[in-house]
Design a protein around this motif. Sequence first.
Motif, PDB file in Angstrom:
ATOM      1  N   ALA A 141     -30.888  24.439  39.362  1.00 14.49           N
ATOM      2  CA  ALA A 141     -30.166  25.055  40.477  1.00 14.49           C
ATOM      3  C   ALA A 141     -31.013  26.063  41.237  1.00 14.49           C
ATOM      4  CB  ALA A 141     -28.896  25.733  39.958  1.00 14.49           C
ATOM      5  N   GLY A 142     -32.172  26.423  40.684  1.00  9.70           N
ATOM      6  CA  GLY A 142     -33.044  27.378  41.364  1.00  9.70           C
ATOM      7  C   GLY A 142     -32.543  28.805  41.305  1.00  9.70           C
ATOM      8  N   VAL A 143     -31.879  29.167  40.200  1.00  7.85           N
ATOM      9  CA  VAL A 143     -31.414  30.540  40.011  1.00  7.85           C
ATOM     10  C   VAL A 143     -31.957  31.049  38.685  1.00  7.85           C
ATOM     11  CG1 VAL A 143     -29.320  30.148  41.356  1.00  7.85           C
ATOM     12  CG2 VAL A 143     -29.256  29.824  38.870  1.00  7.85           C
ATOM     13  N   SER A 144     -31.863  32.350  38.479  1.00 10.02           N
ATOM     14  CA  SER A 144     -32.343  32.919  37.223  1.00 10.02           C
ATOM     15  C   SER A 144     -31.399  32.553  36.089  1.00 10.02           C
ATOM     16  CB  SER A 144     -32.448  34.442  37.323  1.00 10.02           C
ATOM     17  OG  SER A 144     -31.159  35.033  37.352  1.00 10.02           O
ATOM     18  N   VAL A 145     -31.918  32.564  34.882  1.00 14.11           N
ATOM     19  CA  VAL A 145     -31.096  32.257  33.713  1.00 14.11           C
ATOM     20  C   VAL A 145     -29.978  33.285  33.572  1.00 14.11           C
ATOM     21  CG1 VAL A 145     -31.061  31.988  31.210  1.00 14.11           C
ATOM     22  CG2 VAL A 145     -32.994  31.100  32.526  1.00 14.11           C
ATOM     23  N   ASP A 146     -30.308  34.561  33.750  1.00 12.56           N
ATOM     24  CA  ASP A 146     -29.293  35.604  33.621  1.00 12.56           C
ATOM     25  C   ASP A 146     -28.165  35.397  34.631  1.00 12.56           C
ATOM     26  OD1 ASP A 146     -30.619  36.822  31.558  1.00 12.56           O
ATOM     27  OD2 ASP A 146     -31.552  38.371  32.806  1.00 12.56           O
ATOM     28  N   TYR A 147     -28.529  35.003  35.848  1.00 14.64           N
ATOM     29  CA  TYR A 147     -27.512  34.801  36.874  1.00 14.64           C
ATOM     30  C   TYR A 147     -26.624  33.610  36.521  1.00 14.64           C
ATOM     31  CZ  TYR A 147     -25.358  34.236  41.478  1.00 14.64           C
ATOM     32  OH  TYR A 147     -24.468  34.122  42.521  1.00 14.64           O
ATOM     33  N   TYR A 148     -27.216  32.519  36.052  1.00 19.53           N
ATOM     34  CA  TYR A 148     -26.397  31.374  35.688  1.00 19.53           C
ATOM     35  C   TYR A 148     -25.473  31.715  34.521  1.00 19.53           C
ATOM     36  CZ  TYR A 148     -24.508  27.098  34.018  1.00 19.53           C
ATOM     37  OH  TYR A 148     -23.595  26.160  33.605  1.00 19.53           O
ATOM     38  N   VAL A 149     -25.985  32.473  33.547  1.00 19.08           N
ATOM     39  CA  VAL A 149     -25.140  32.871  32.412  1.00 19.08           C
ATOM     40  C   VAL A 149     -23.930  33.647  32.907  1.00 19.08           C
ATOM     41  CG1 VAL A 149     -25.023  34.338  30.358  1.00 19.08           C
ATOM     42  CG2 VAL A 149     -26.988  32.823  30.700  1.00 19.08           C
ATOM     43  N   ARG A 150     -24.135  34.545  33.889  1.00 17.80           N
ATOM     44  CA  ARG A 150     -22.996  35.295  34.444  1.00 17.80           C
ATOM     45  C   ARG A 150     -22.013  34.346  35.128  1.00 17.80           C
ATOM     46  NH1 ARG A 150     -26.986  38.947  36.215  1.00 17.80           N
ATOM     47  NH2 ARG A 150     -26.691  38.317  38.398  1.00 17.80           N
ATOM     48  N   LEU A 151     -22.543  33.357  35.847  1.00 13.04           N
ATOM     49  CA  LEU A 151     -21.662  32.391  36.504  1.00 13.04           C
ATOM     50  C   LEU A 151     -20.819  31.638  35.485  1.00 13.04           C
ATOM     51  CD1 LEU A 151     -24.066  30.819  39.180  1.00 13.04           C
ATOM     52  CD2 LEU A 151     -22.371  32.617  39.535  1.00 13.04           C
ATOM     53  N   GLU A 152     -21.465  31.163  34.430  1.00 15.02           N
ATOM     54  CA  GLU A 152     -20.737  30.357  33.448  1.00 15.02           C
ATOM     55  C   GLU A 152     -19.762  31.194  32.633  1.00 15.02           C
ATOM     56  OE1 GLU A 152     -21.880  27.834  29.627  1.00 15.02           O
ATOM     57  OE2 GLU A 152     -22.718  26.915  31.456  1.00 15.02           O
ATOM     58  N   ARG A 153     -19.969  32.493  32.593  1.00 16.52           N
ATOM     59  CA  ARG A 153     -19.007  33.363  31.913  1.00 16.52           C
ATOM     60  C   ARG A 153     -17.793  33.669  32.776  1.00 16.52           C
ATOM     61  NH1 ARG A 153     -23.301  37.561  29.016  1.00 16.52           N
ATOM     62  NH2 ARG A 153     -23.816  36.192  27.247  1.00 16.52           N
ATOM     63  N   GLY A 154     -17.759  33.104  33.967  1.00 18.25           N
ATOM     64  CA  GLY A 154     -16.563  33.235  34.792  1.00 18.25           C
ATOM     65  C   GLY A 154     -16.720  34.092  36.018  1.00 18.25           C
ATOM     66  N   SER A 155     -17.944  34.533  36.314  1.00 17.95           N
ATOM     67  CA  SER A 155     -18.154  35.440  37.437  1.00 17.95           C
ATOM     68  C   SER A 155     -18.716  34.674  38.639  1.00 17.95           C
ATOM     69  CB  SER A 155     -19.103  36.571  37.031  1.00 17.95           C
ATOM     70  OG  SER A 155     -19.270  37.499  38.083  1.00 17.95           O
ATOM     71  N   LEU A 156     -17.865  33.862  39.279  1.00 16.30           N
ATOM     72  CA  LEU A 156     -18.288  33.123  40.467  1.00 16.30           C
ATOM     73  C   LEU A 156     -18.049  33.906  41.757  1.00 16.30           C
ATOM     74  CD1 LEU A 156     -17.167  29.413  39.924  1.00 16.30           C
ATOM     75  CD2 LEU A 156     -19.487  30.299  40.004  1.00 16.30           C
ATOM     76  N   THR A 157     -17.297  34.993  41.682  1.00 19.88           N
ATOM     77  CA  THR A 157     -17.006  35.772  42.881  1.00 19.88           C
ATOM     78  C   THR A 157     -18.296  36.261  43.519  1.00 19.88           C
ATOM     79  OG1 THR A 157     -14.919  36.504  41.911  1.00 19.88           O
ATOM     80  CG2 THR A 157     -15.755  37.758  43.785  1.00 19.88           C
TER      81      THR A 157
END
Length: 296
Positions: A49-65
Amino acid sequence: MAKIDPRTEIKEFLSSRRARITPERAGLPAYGGNRRVEGLRREEVALLAGVSVDYYVRLERGSLTGASDGVLDALAAALQLDEAERDHLFHLARQPRAPGGPRAVTVRPALQQVLDAITDAPAWICNGRYDVLAVNHLARALYSPVLAGPRRPANTARFVYLDPGAAKAFFVDYDRIACDVAAKLRMEAGRDPHDEELIALVGELSARSELFRQRWASQDVRLHRSGRKRLHHPVVGRLDLDVESMEMPAEPGLLMNIYTAPAGTATADGLALLASWAAGLGHPRLGRRQGQSGSP
């Protein structure tokens, strides 16, 4: 089910889509023979997806806002989402923060007039919860097994999951219908997780149907699409119908469904026989039972 938690929905949807994609399918080398996760690792999705691992982890934890359209598109591509899944991802990211107004459980008289003007094909209007809100005379006859109970509005999802014997006799492709119903309810929950009547319906089906619990847990989503529906009517027999399902821009959340068959086919003859049978039914229009609040 007391509520639909958006963060949990996001977490379970993304993790389930990640789990189904192998490195080979994603075009990545599969290093090592003993992978501890099913499907892609989080860092592999982040790479794709071309994003950082930390950022994707936040997304998958439910933080899509706050995730941009570009990030969501990249995520959809990385997870190889189809059209319905991509739409669902965007719905999850753009969910309303507060409940909206109550959903309609009746239709305008002018819409009933439109249905009544369609005399050669079953036509009916439903909402995203599968409440049957209005029908013409042929749809009332066609869906007589679904409409047989006294509860109003009648609800196709309840019929499919809570009366499986009758539903299996009526829907030739029962297994597919059951999958589609749960997937479309999941899609509706992504659009509006605050819909109290949808929450109540999902809770009721979850409590009373093991099959629904399994289908709901799959996280699958579907769009309402045109297609083919095969029914076995108790009076006229097998009907293979072409279905057109149309959103109604002036009535957000409502769908008009029209069933037809090519001229000269056995199903067209069956519809003609159904019309003859319907002429003698004399059933009242759909509506709430006296004293009913309108909840499904």
